[in-house]
Design an enzyme around this catalytic site. Structure first.
Site, PDB file in Angstrom:
ATOM      1  N   SER A 106      14.117  -2.793  -8.323  1.00 55.15           N
ATOM      2  CA  SER A 106      12.852  -3.380  -8.772  1.00 55.15           C
ATOM      3  C   SER A 106      12.468  -2.799 -10.118  1.00 55.15           C
ATOM      4  O   SER A 106      12.780  -1.631 -10.417  1.00 55.15           O
ATOM      5  CB  SER A 106      11.782  -3.023  -7.738  1.00 55.15           C
ATOM      6  OG  SER A 106      10.504  -3.265  -8.240  1.00 55.15           O
ATOM      7  N   TYR A 121       7.020   3.522  -2.323  1.00 54.05           N
ATOM      8  CA  TYR A 121       7.943   2.386  -2.384  1.00 54.05           C
ATOM      9  C   TYR A 121       8.852   2.510  -3.616  1.00 54.05           C
ATOM     10  O   TYR A 121      10.080   2.432  -3.516  1.00 54.05           O
ATOM     11  CB  TYR A 121       7.167   1.054  -2.433  1.00 54.05           C
ATOM     12  CG  TYR A 121       8.051  -0.112  -2.814  1.00 54.05           C
ATOM     13  CD1 TYR A 121       8.993  -0.608  -1.928  1.00 54.05           C
ATOM     14  CD2 TYR A 121       7.961  -0.693  -4.092  1.00 54.05           C
ATOM     15  CE1 TYR A 121       9.829  -1.661  -2.292  1.00 54.05           C
ATOM     16  CE2 TYR A 121       8.786  -1.741  -4.457  1.00 54.05           C
ATOM     17  CZ  TYR A 121       9.723  -2.221  -3.559  1.00 54.05           C
ATOM     18  OH  TYR A 121      10.553  -3.252  -3.926  1.00 54.05           O
ATOM     19  N   LYS A 168      13.076   3.198  -4.013  1.00 56.32           N
ATOM     20  CA  LYS A 168      14.042   2.414  -4.806  1.00 56.32           C
ATOM     21  C   LYS A 168      14.786   3.327  -5.780  1.00 56.32           C
ATOM     22  O   LYS A 168      15.992   3.211  -5.979  1.00 56.32           O
ATOM     23  CB  LYS A 168      13.325   1.304  -5.576  1.00 56.32           C
ATOM     24  CG  LYS A 168      12.814   0.189  -4.697  1.00 56.32           C
ATOM     25  CD  LYS A 168      13.962  -0.675  -4.176  1.00 56.32           C
ATOM     26  CE  LYS A 168      13.508  -1.682  -3.149  1.00 56.32           C
ATOM     27  NZ  LYS A 168      14.591  -2.334  -2.436  1.00 56.32           N
TER      28      LYS A 168
HETATM   29  P1  NAD Z   1      11.162  -9.679   2.596  1.00 55.01           P
HETATM   30  O1  NAD Z   1      10.295  -8.740   3.355  1.00 55.01           O
HETATM   31  O2  NAD Z   1      10.813 -11.127   2.619  1.00 55.01           O
HETATM   32  O3  NAD Z   1      12.680  -9.543   3.068  1.00 55.01           O
HETATM   33  C1  NAD Z   1      13.212  -8.335   3.548  1.00 55.01           C
HETATM   34  C2  NAD Z   1      13.986  -8.643   4.820  1.00 55.01           C
HETATM   35  O4  NAD Z   1      14.560  -7.430   5.308  1.00 55.01           O
HETATM   36  C3  NAD Z   1      13.116  -9.225   5.933  1.00 55.01           C
HETATM   37  O5  NAD Z   1      13.771 -10.334   6.502  1.00 55.01           O
HETATM   38  C4  NAD Z   1      13.009  -8.074   6.933  1.00 55.01           C
HETATM   39  O6  NAD Z   1      12.871  -8.540   8.256  1.00 55.01           O
HETATM   40  C5  NAD Z   1      14.325  -7.349   6.695  1.00 55.01           C
HETATM   41  N1  NAD Z   1      14.306  -5.916   7.026  1.00 55.01           N
HETATM   42  C6  NAD Z   1      13.404  -4.986   6.653  1.00 55.01           C
HETATM   43  N2  NAD Z   1      13.759  -3.768   7.130  1.00 55.01           N
HETATM   44  C7  NAD Z   1      14.903  -3.945   7.825  1.00 55.01           C
HETATM   45  C8  NAD Z   1      15.756  -3.077   8.528  1.00 55.01           C
HETATM   46  N3  NAD Z   1      15.470  -1.774   8.658  1.00 55.01           N
HETATM   47  N4  NAD Z   1      16.871  -3.579   9.096  1.00 55.01           N
HETATM   48  C9  NAD Z   1      17.150  -4.914   9.001  1.00 55.01           C
HETATM   49  N5  NAD Z   1      16.376  -5.783   8.343  1.00 55.01           N
HETATM   50  C10 NAD Z   1      15.268  -5.301   7.756  1.00 55.01           C
HETATM   51  O7  NAD Z   1      11.236  -9.127   1.090  1.00 55.01           O
HETATM   52  P2  NAD Z   1      11.849  -9.815  -0.218  1.00 55.01           P
HETATM   53  O8  NAD Z   1      10.714 -10.130  -1.121  1.00 55.01           O
HETATM   54  O9  NAD Z   1      12.804 -10.859   0.161  1.00 55.01           O
HETATM   55  O10 NAD Z   1      12.596  -8.554  -0.849  1.00 55.01           O
HETATM   56  C11 NAD Z   1      13.955  -8.306  -0.627  1.00 55.01           C
HETATM   57  C12 NAD Z   1      14.339  -7.036  -1.351  1.00 55.01           C
HETATM   58  O11 NAD Z   1      14.029  -7.176  -2.732  1.00 55.01           O
HETATM   59  C13 NAD Z   1      13.607  -5.793  -0.866  1.00 55.01           C
HETATM   60  O12 NAD Z   1      14.510  -4.714  -0.841  1.00 55.01           O
HETATM   61  C14 NAD Z   1      12.544  -5.590  -1.914  1.00 55.01           C
HETATM   62  O13 NAD Z   1      12.181  -4.233  -2.040  1.00 55.01           O
HETATM   63  C15 NAD Z   1      13.241  -6.075  -3.160  1.00 55.01           C
HETATM   64  N6  NAD Z   1      12.294  -6.527  -4.200  1.00 55.01           N
HETATM   65  C16 NAD Z   1      11.361  -7.463  -3.908  1.00 55.01           C
HETATM   66  C17 NAD Z   1      10.444  -7.850  -4.891  1.00 55.01           C
HETATM   67  C18 NAD Z   1       9.359  -8.852  -4.584  1.00 55.01           C
HETATM   68  O14 NAD Z   1       8.350  -8.880  -5.310  1.00 55.01           O
HETATM   69  N7  NAD Z   1       9.515  -9.714  -3.576  1.00 55.01           N
HETATM   70  C19 NAD Z   1      10.535  -7.297  -6.162  1.00 55.01           C
HETATM   71  C20 NAD Z   1      11.517  -6.353  -6.423  1.00 55.01           C
HETATM   72  C21 NAD Z   1      12.398  -5.966  -5.432  1.00 55.01           C
HETATM   73  C1  WQD Z   2       0.500  -9.143 -10.575  1.00 54.67           C
HETATM   74  C2  WQD Z   2      -0.780  -9.132 -11.402  1.00 54.67           C
HETATM   75  C3  WQD Z   2      -2.480  -7.640 -10.572  1.00 54.67           C
HETATM   76  C4  WQD Z   2      -3.182  -9.902  -6.845  1.00 54.67           C
HETATM   77  C5  WQD Z   2       4.338  -5.750  -7.341  1.00 54.67           C
HETATM   78  C6  WQD Z   2       4.973  -4.428  -7.023  1.00 54.67           C
HETATM   79  C7  WQD Z   2       6.337  -4.329  -7.650  1.00 54.67           C
HETATM   80  C8  WQD Z   2       7.216  -5.530  -7.280  1.00 54.67           C
HETATM   81  C9  WQD Z   2       6.505  -6.831  -7.492  1.00 54.67           C
HETATM   82  C10 WQD Z   2       8.634  -5.026  -5.446  1.00 54.67           C
HETATM   83  C11 WQD Z   2      -1.372  -7.734 -11.620  1.00 54.67           C
HETATM   84  C12 WQD Z   2      -2.941  -9.083 -10.483  1.00 54.67           C
HETATM   85  C13 WQD Z   2      -2.707  -9.469  -8.065  1.00 54.67           C
HETATM   86  C14 WQD Z   2      -4.533 -10.343  -6.749  1.00 54.67           C
HETATM   87  C15 WQD Z   2      -4.806  -9.918  -9.106  1.00 54.67           C
HETATM   88  N1  WQD Z   2       7.584  -5.545  -5.896  1.00 54.67           N
HETATM   89  N2  WQD Z   2      -3.499  -9.487  -9.186  1.00 54.67           N
HETATM   90  N3  WQD Z   2      -5.284 -10.339  -7.897  1.00 54.67           N
HETATM   91  O1  WQD Z   2       1.781  -5.426  -9.158  1.00 54.67           O
HETATM   92  O2  WQD Z   2       3.237  -6.563 -10.882  1.00 54.67           O
HETATM   93  O3  WQD Z   2       4.220  -5.871  -8.750  1.00 54.67           O
HETATM   94  O4  WQD Z   2       5.209  -6.804  -6.871  1.00 54.67           O
HETATM   95  O5  WQD Z   2       9.435  -4.349  -5.994  1.00 54.67           O
HETATM   96  O6  WQD Z   2       6.882  -3.136  -7.217  1.00 54.67           O
HETATM   97  O7  WQD Z   2       4.128  -3.393  -7.515  1.00 54.67           O
HETATM   98  O8  WQD Z   2       2.647  -7.780  -8.774  1.00 54.67           O
HETATM   99  O9  WQD Z   2       1.729  -9.838  -7.842  1.00 54.67           O
HETATM  100  O10 WQD Z   2       0.788  -7.626  -7.053  1.00 54.67           O
HETATM  101  O11 WQD Z   2       0.291  -8.400  -9.373  1.00 54.67           O
HETATM  102  O12 WQD Z   2      -5.528  -9.943 -10.108  1.00 54.67           O
HETATM  103  O13 WQD Z   2      -5.008 -10.722  -5.677  1.00 54.67           O
HETATM  104  O14 WQD Z   2      -1.788  -9.859 -10.687  1.00 54.67           O
HETATM  105  O15 WQD Z   2      -3.535  -6.801 -10.930  1.00 54.67           O
HETATM  106  O16 WQD Z   2      -1.925  -7.719 -12.911  1.00 54.67           O
HETATM  107  P1  WQD Z   2       2.875  -6.321  -9.463  1.00 54.67           P
HETATM  108  P2  WQD Z   2       1.358  -8.430  -8.154  1.00 54.67           P
END
Ligand code: NAD
Ligand code: WQD
Length: 337
Positions: free
Chosen positions: A124, A148, A152
């Site tokens: 991330s 979190y 990562k």
């Molecule tokens: P999500 O929660 O929709 O998907 C994660 C999946 O992993 C789910 O289906 C959950 O049931 C499964 N899971 C969680 N813990 C588990 C475990 N211990 N064993 C087996 N399955 C497990 O999340 P997502 O948004 O699809 O994210 C996927 C990956 O991408 C994550 O590692 C997340 O940290 C990373 N990521 C997400 C974002 C985002 O904003 N969505 C941003 C950056 C990185």
């Molecule tokens: C985006 C913008 C908020 C909600 C997060 C995690 C990051 C990554 C992606 C996994 C910001 C604003 C939000 C609301 C708002 N996840 N906001 N009202 O914070 O960039 O990233 O998700 O890896 O680790 O920190 O994303 O969508 O939460 O916020 O004003 O109800 O929207 O302040 O400026 P963020 P976000």
């Protein structure tokens, strides 16, 4: 090729499974469904008219991982499984270290034991901490501001150490910016449990009438309209990036690559774009800043283009249009079956 997709039932996982199946890969999903619904995988099969294999299991369970890798003759792993809510990670840090760090450690041990040495890992942009310069390049210093993010970062470091000791491994660390949107058919999408933490799903729930208004967390940032700026990326573009990364892992390496658009949009821009895409009004109130938020964050996405031949194709309008289609067709996510 047979790909094990951990966490494949989740938001990014399902979209990646669609692209893998359409590209002809055999797909095995291992998920404990702690944040997803098995219906999502039925929808993946419906979209692609192909079937995948599903193992209900936990990445912390090394025995089930080894059995799965043997049984399905797995060639490579895409590792999504983990917990991802920043606020929850502050409340329950041990859960995050256990699922994200211990889980990945068990997965790596199982891979090593089974001779599977090709991995794409979901990292991330959070690993960049507070941006020191923009756009964020992959050599920007790494730090974490919450458990979190630290989980990562720990996994990234573990992967780099593993590679130092075993330079024949093939590892891609993909640093996602802000994934939004949904597959264009509206059959799969993000299905947050409870009140969404992230902007786009919250906006979508306001548009569908679940919340009265959006809280904009701060309008006094040093940005053009005062609201926070982020690099939103369409989840289908992100999913395609995983296939490009897999293709690139035809040689030993451990490479970290940003997946973003390189373009930042403010909260107000997202809100207005969503109004246009949905035809609904999204009222808002300005609240105080959310703790830990930065003003601006966007990627330098050049390395992905140079190394992988990948570039995000969809703009904010498409992200909102596709997100809205999913949200309006499935107001309760996958809960209606
Ligand atoms: P999500 O929660 O929709 O998907 C994660 C999946 O992993 C789910 O289906 C959950 O049931 C499964 N899971 C969680 N813990 C588990 C475990 N211990 N064993 C087996 N399955 C497990 O999340 P997502 O948004 O699809 O994210 C996927 C990956 O991408 C994550 O590692 C997340 O940290 C990373 N990521 C997400 C974002 C985002 O904003 N969505 C941003 C950056 C990185
Ligand atoms: C985006 C913008 C908020 C909600 C997060 C995690 C990051 C990554 C992606 C996994 C910001 C604003 C939000 C609301 C708002 N996840 N906001 N009202 O914070 O960039 O990233 O998700 O890896 O680790 O920190 O994303 O969508 O939460 O916020 O004003 O109800 O929207 O302040 O400026 P963020 P976000």
């Amino acid at each position: 090729m047979a790909i094990l997709v951990t966490g494949g039932a989740g938001y990014i996982g399902t979209h990646t499974c669609v692209e893998l199946l359409l590209a002809g890969y055999e797909v095995v999903v291992l998920d404990n469904f702690c944040n997803s619904h098995p219906t999502a995988l039925d929808r993946v099969e419906q979209i692609t008219a192909r079937s995948l294999s599903v193992v209900r299991g936990d990445v912390r369970d090394q025995a089930i991982l080894e059995a799965t890798m043997h049984h399905f003759a797995i060639d490579a792993v895409i590792h999504f499984a983990g917990l991802k809510a920043v606020g929850e990670s502050v409340e329950k840090p041990l859960d995050y270290y256990e699922n994200n760090v211990v889980g990945t450690h068990r997965l790596l041990q199982a891979m090593q034991k089974c001779g599977v040495e090709t991995l794409v890992f979901s990292s991330s942009a959070t690993v960049y901490g507070e941006p020191k310069q923009l756009p964020l390049t992959e050599d920007h210093p790494l730090s974490a501001t919450n458990p979190y993010g630290r989980s990562k970062l720990m996994v990234e470091e573990m992967l780099r150490d593993l590679w130092q000791a075993n330079t024949h491994w093939r590892i891609a660390i993909l640093r996602y910016f802000n994934p939004v949107g949904a597959h264009p058919l509206g059959l799969i999408g993000e299905d947050p449990r409870g009140v969404p933490n992230n902007l786009m799903p919250y906006v979508a729930q306001v548009a569908v009438g679940k919340h009265a208004y959006l809280n904009i967390w701060g309008n006094d940032y040093p940005t053009p309209d005062g609201t926070g700026v982020r690099d939103y990326i369409h989840v289908v573009d992100l999913a395609k990036g995983h296939l490009k990364a897999l293709a690139h892992l035809n040689a030993p390496q451990c490479t970290a690559i940003n997946l973003g658009t390189g373009v930042g949009h403010s909260v107000q821009e997202v809100r207005k774009a969503f109004e246009r895409a949905s035809g609904q009004t999204v009222p808002y109130k300005v609240s105080t800043r959310r703790q830990g938020d930065v003003a601006t964050c966007y990627a330098d996405a050049q390395l992905a283009t140079t190394l992988l031949g990948w570039k995000a194709e969809h703009d904010l309008v498409t992200m909102c249009t596709d997100h809205w289609r999913w949200q309006s067709l499935n107001p309760n996510g996958f809960s209606n079956g």
